[in-house]
Design a protein around this motif. Sequence first.
Motif, PDB file in Angstrom:
ATOM      1  N   ASP A 250       0.821  -1.212   0.000  1.00  0.00           N
ATOM      2  CA  ASP A 250       0.000   0.000   0.000  1.00  0.00           C
ATOM      3  C   ASP A 250       0.851   1.257   0.000  1.00  0.00           C
ATOM      4  O   ASP A 250       0.452   2.289  -0.546  1.00  0.00           O
ATOM      5  CB  ASP A 250      -0.935   0.005   1.217  1.00  0.00           C
ATOM      6  CG  ASP A 250      -2.059  -1.014   1.086  1.00  0.00           C
ATOM      7  OD1 ASP A 250      -2.247  -1.536  -0.036  1.00  0.00           O
ATOM      8  OD2 ASP A 250      -2.729  -1.292   2.089  1.00  0.00           O
ATOM      9  N   TYR A 261       2.216   7.239   1.231  1.00  0.00           N
ATOM     10  CA  TYR A 261       1.063   7.574   0.405  1.00  0.00           C
ATOM     11  C   TYR A 261       0.036   6.452   0.527  1.00  0.00           C
ATOM     12  O   TYR A 261       0.393   5.268   0.475  1.00  0.00           O
ATOM     13  CB  TYR A 261       1.458   7.716  -1.057  1.00  0.00           C
ATOM     14  CG  TYR A 261       2.116   9.025  -1.414  1.00  0.00           C
ATOM     15  CD1 TYR A 261       1.371  10.192  -1.526  1.00  0.00           C
ATOM     16  CD2 TYR A 261       3.489   9.099  -1.651  1.00  0.00           C
ATOM     17  CE1 TYR A 261       1.967  11.392  -1.872  1.00  0.00           C
ATOM     18  CE2 TYR A 261       4.094  10.300  -1.992  1.00  0.00           C
ATOM     19  CZ  TYR A 261       3.324  11.445  -2.097  1.00  0.00           C
ATOM     20  OH  TYR A 261       3.924  12.632  -2.430  1.00  0.00           O
ATOM     21  N   HIS A 263      -3.193   4.616  -1.096  1.00  0.00           N
ATOM     22  CA  HIS A 263      -3.866   4.487  -2.379  1.00  0.00           C
ATOM     23  C   HIS A 263      -5.157   3.716  -2.216  1.00  0.00           C
ATOM     24  O   HIS A 263      -5.155   2.574  -1.753  1.00  0.00           O
ATOM     25  CB  HIS A 263      -2.969   3.775  -3.399  1.00  0.00           C
ATOM     26  CG  HIS A 263      -3.656   3.500  -4.708  1.00  0.00           C
ATOM     27  ND1 HIS A 263      -4.148   4.504  -5.506  1.00  0.00           N
ATOM     28  CD2 HIS A 263      -3.952   2.333  -5.337  1.00  0.00           C
ATOM     29  CE1 HIS A 263      -4.708   3.975  -6.581  1.00  0.00           C
ATOM     30  NE2 HIS A 263      -4.608   2.661  -6.502  1.00  0.00           N
ATOM     31  N   ASP A 264      -6.265   4.355  -2.579  1.00  0.00           N
ATOM     32  CA  ASP A 264      -7.559   3.676  -2.632  1.00  0.00           C
ATOM     33  C   ASP A 264      -7.598   2.895  -3.945  1.00  0.00           C
ATOM     34  O   ASP A 264      -7.505   3.477  -5.020  1.00  0.00           O
ATOM     35  CB  ASP A 264      -8.678   4.710  -2.578  1.00  0.00           C
ATOM     36  CG  ASP A 264     -10.065   4.084  -2.653  1.00  0.00           C
ATOM     37  OD1 ASP A 264     -10.158   2.875  -2.926  1.00  0.00           O
ATOM     38  OD2 ASP A 264     -11.053   4.813  -2.460  1.00  0.00           O
ATOM     39  N   LYS A 265      -7.713   1.565  -3.844  1.00  0.00           N
ATOM     40  CA  LYS A 265      -7.644   0.729  -5.043  1.00  0.00           C
ATOM     41  C   LYS A 265      -8.755   1.038  -6.041  1.00  0.00           C
ATOM     42  O   LYS A 265      -8.659   0.679  -7.214  1.00  0.00           O
ATOM     43  CB  LYS A 265      -7.663  -0.753  -4.650  1.00  0.00           C
ATOM     44  CG  LYS A 265      -6.384  -1.193  -3.929  1.00  0.00           C
ATOM     45  CD  LYS A 265      -6.434  -2.645  -3.542  1.00  0.00           C
ATOM     46  CE  LYS A 265      -5.090  -3.117  -3.013  1.00  0.00           C
ATOM     47  NZ  LYS A 265      -4.611  -2.319  -1.860  1.00  0.00           N
ATOM     48  N   CYS A 267      -9.530   4.078  -6.778  1.00  0.00           N
ATOM     49  CA  CYS A 267      -9.219   5.407  -7.312  1.00  0.00           C
ATOM     50  C   CYS A 267      -8.373   5.282  -8.580  1.00  0.00           C
ATOM     51  O   CYS A 267      -7.199   5.661  -8.610  1.00  0.00           O
ATOM     52  CB  CYS A 267      -8.508   6.240  -6.252  1.00  0.00           C
ATOM     53  SG  CYS A 267      -8.256   7.951  -6.729  1.00  0.00           S
ATOM     54  N   SER A 277      -4.133   7.009 -11.800  1.00  0.00           N
ATOM     55  CA  SER A 277      -4.444   6.621 -10.425  1.00  0.00           C
ATOM     56  C   SER A 277      -3.818   7.647  -9.482  1.00  0.00           C
ATOM     57  O   SER A 277      -2.818   8.288  -9.821  1.00  0.00           O
ATOM     58  CB  SER A 277      -3.931   5.216 -10.110  1.00  0.00           C
ATOM     59  OG  SER A 277      -2.527   5.150 -10.263  1.00  0.00           O
ATOM     60  N   SER A 279      -2.798   8.594  -5.236  1.00  0.00           N
ATOM     61  CA  SER A 279      -2.644   8.250  -3.823  1.00  0.00           C
ATOM     62  C   SER A 279      -2.391   9.539  -3.047  1.00  0.00           C
ATOM     63  O   SER A 279      -1.910  10.527  -3.608  1.00  0.00           O
ATOM     64  CB  SER A 279      -1.507   7.247  -3.612  1.00  0.00           C
ATOM     65  OG  SER A 279      -0.306   7.706  -4.205  1.00  0.00           O
ATOM     66  N   THR A 280      -2.719   9.533  -1.757  1.00  0.00           N
ATOM     67  CA  THR A 280      -2.654  10.761  -0.966  1.00  0.00           C
ATOM     68  C   THR A 280      -1.935  10.533   0.354  1.00  0.00           C
ATOM     69  O   THR A 280      -1.780   9.394   0.815  1.00  0.00           O
ATOM     70  CB  THR A 280      -4.070  11.293  -0.658  1.00  0.00           C
ATOM     71  OG1 THR A 280      -4.762  10.324   0.146  1.00  0.00           O
ATOM     72  CG2 THR A 280      -4.853  11.531  -1.940  1.00  0.00           C
ATOM     73  N   TYR A 298      -0.600  14.784  -2.809  1.00  0.00           N
ATOM     74  CA  TYR A 298      -1.135  13.686  -3.606  1.00  0.00           C
ATOM     75  C   TYR A 298      -0.153  13.346  -4.728  1.00  0.00           C
ATOM     76  O   TYR A 298       0.571  14.205  -5.235  1.00  0.00           O
ATOM     77  CB  TYR A 298      -2.523  14.023  -4.181  1.00  0.00           C
ATOM     78  CG  TYR A 298      -2.605  15.305  -4.981  1.00  0.00           C
ATOM     79  CD1 TYR A 298      -2.398  15.315  -6.354  1.00  0.00           C
ATOM     80  CD2 TYR A 298      -2.910  16.520  -4.355  1.00  0.00           C
ATOM     81  CE1 TYR A 298      -2.479  16.490  -7.097  1.00  0.00           C
ATOM     82  CE2 TYR A 298      -2.992  17.693  -5.083  1.00  0.00           C
ATOM     83  CZ  TYR A 298      -2.779  17.673  -6.447  1.00  0.00           C
ATOM     84  OH  TYR A 298      -2.848  18.842  -7.173  1.00  0.00           O
ATOM     85  N   GLU A 352       4.941  10.023 -13.274  1.00  0.00           N
ATOM     86  CA  GLU A 352       4.429  10.257 -11.932  1.00  0.00           C
ATOM     87  C   GLU A 352       4.857  11.636 -11.451  1.00  0.00           C
ATOM     88  O   GLU A 352       5.973  12.084 -11.739  1.00  0.00           O
ATOM     89  CB  GLU A 352       4.935   9.185 -10.960  1.00  0.00           C
ATOM     90  CG  GLU A 352       4.391   7.792 -11.245  1.00  0.00           C
ATOM     91  CD  GLU A 352       4.891   6.767 -10.245  1.00  0.00           C
ATOM     92  OE1 GLU A 352       4.065   6.221  -9.495  1.00  0.00           O
ATOM     93  OE2 GLU A 352       6.107   6.518 -10.219  1.00  0.00           O
ATOM     94  N   PHE A 389     -10.761  11.507  -5.859  1.00  0.00           N
ATOM     95  CA  PHE A 389     -10.036  10.989  -4.690  1.00  0.00           C
ATOM     96  C   PHE A 389     -10.324  11.881  -3.495  1.00  0.00           C
ATOM     97  O   PHE A 389     -10.438  13.104  -3.595  1.00  0.00           O
ATOM     98  CB  PHE A 389      -8.526  10.861  -4.954  1.00  0.00           C
ATOM     99  CG  PHE A 389      -7.829  12.139  -5.353  1.00  0.00           C
ATOM    100  CD1 PHE A 389      -7.167  12.925  -4.421  1.00  0.00           C
ATOM    101  CD2 PHE A 389      -7.815  12.541  -6.685  1.00  0.00           C
ATOM    102  CE1 PHE A 389      -6.513  14.083  -4.795  1.00  0.00           C
ATOM    103  CE2 PHE A 389      -7.157  13.708  -7.075  1.00  0.00           C
ATOM    104  CZ  PHE A 389      -6.499  14.481  -6.132  1.00  0.00           C
TER     105      PHE A 389
END
Length: 407
Positions: A250, A261, A263-265, A267, A277, A279-280, A298, A352, A389
Amino acid sequence: APITMAASAELRVDQLPADPLLHILSFLSFRDLINCSYVNRRMNELTKHNPLWKTLCNYFIKSKTQHDSCLYYRDLGRYITYYPVLKRAWEQLKTFLQQRCPRMIASLKEGATELELNNIEAQINGSLPNDYRCSYRIHNGQKLVIPGLMGSMSLSNHYRSEVLLDIETAGGGFQQRKGMRHCLPLTFCFHTGLSQYMALESAEGRHKFESFYPCPDQTAQDPSAINMFITGSSFLDWFTTYIHNVVSGDFPIIRDQIFRYVHDKGCVATTDDITVSVSTSFLPELSSVHPPHFFFTYRVRIEMSSKASPEAACQLDSRYWKITTSDGNVEEVQGPGVVGEFPVMRPGKVHEYSSCTTFSTHSEYMEGHYTFHRLANKEEVFQVAIPRFHMVCPSYREPAGRTVVPS
């Protein structure tokens, strides 16, 4: 007559032959086994049978020597509730680090002794919780080096990396000042001075053994007023939750460091051949409860499928954001590129980048799109969706004890 005598005779369990009796004892819990050892001399001898304790103390007994298992129990038995969980967590973490960032393993320190832990308790005039003591019997934190085991974060002008403190350093940082009474530091960041603490007593609005980031109340007349961003209900909860996030993947590994970070899978959004995608991460060191100021960073990942045709190559021109706060306010932001860049996407390419935002409500969510043009035809312009997100600040507690759980 012999049959009548046999039927009327009482057969005591402790008079059974050794083999069936040991088999019966093998089903008992460690507390029941200890109680059986007080029944009589024979039961006491049988309960010392090594395989019984090897089963119960499976993580204690890993030595190749033939020491009596009861010696291990006398040394570590107070931790039998926590040891299997914490030992497994440490082993999973080290296996992960060996594969992904091996230099961090060299910073781990050997376990502390009972005497060393007892000395720290005497020094701070307080008791350490057994889950904390148990973990430090396995590894006494880490050396004061970078990167820190408990996660890093990096922005253009800000860097944080938290070291898991050894007990000697933690004891030296034990707090008794007003606003932070009975608080033991768990982590420390050299760059920001940030620490997570564990409350050893229920005091000043804190719950016993919970972990937290202190956050000075900038609006209070009392300079010692401290708000707290809660990070765990106990050391076991705090530590094992973090380890799970690390070993499950994660938290990303960036430049041999663990970046926190989340990450909501769900998102993730795919438009044609491009997937986005997000992550925050919440930054407590740049946030405050009073006045309300919550800082998030993020990290966005843009990827073009390796199966896309070469003609699909494109370049990002602009971004559009729709930002909605928990009180219903909506703000729209648009501009060229992303953080000053205009990435070119080709089949298999990944780009990224990280950015940040602040808000005065407990939560907000962002969504939007990027605008691209095809390299082969600049007139072909299209949009790529950015998934929604959410950013929600952690639960926090005020000095008076009021707890706020944002949603």
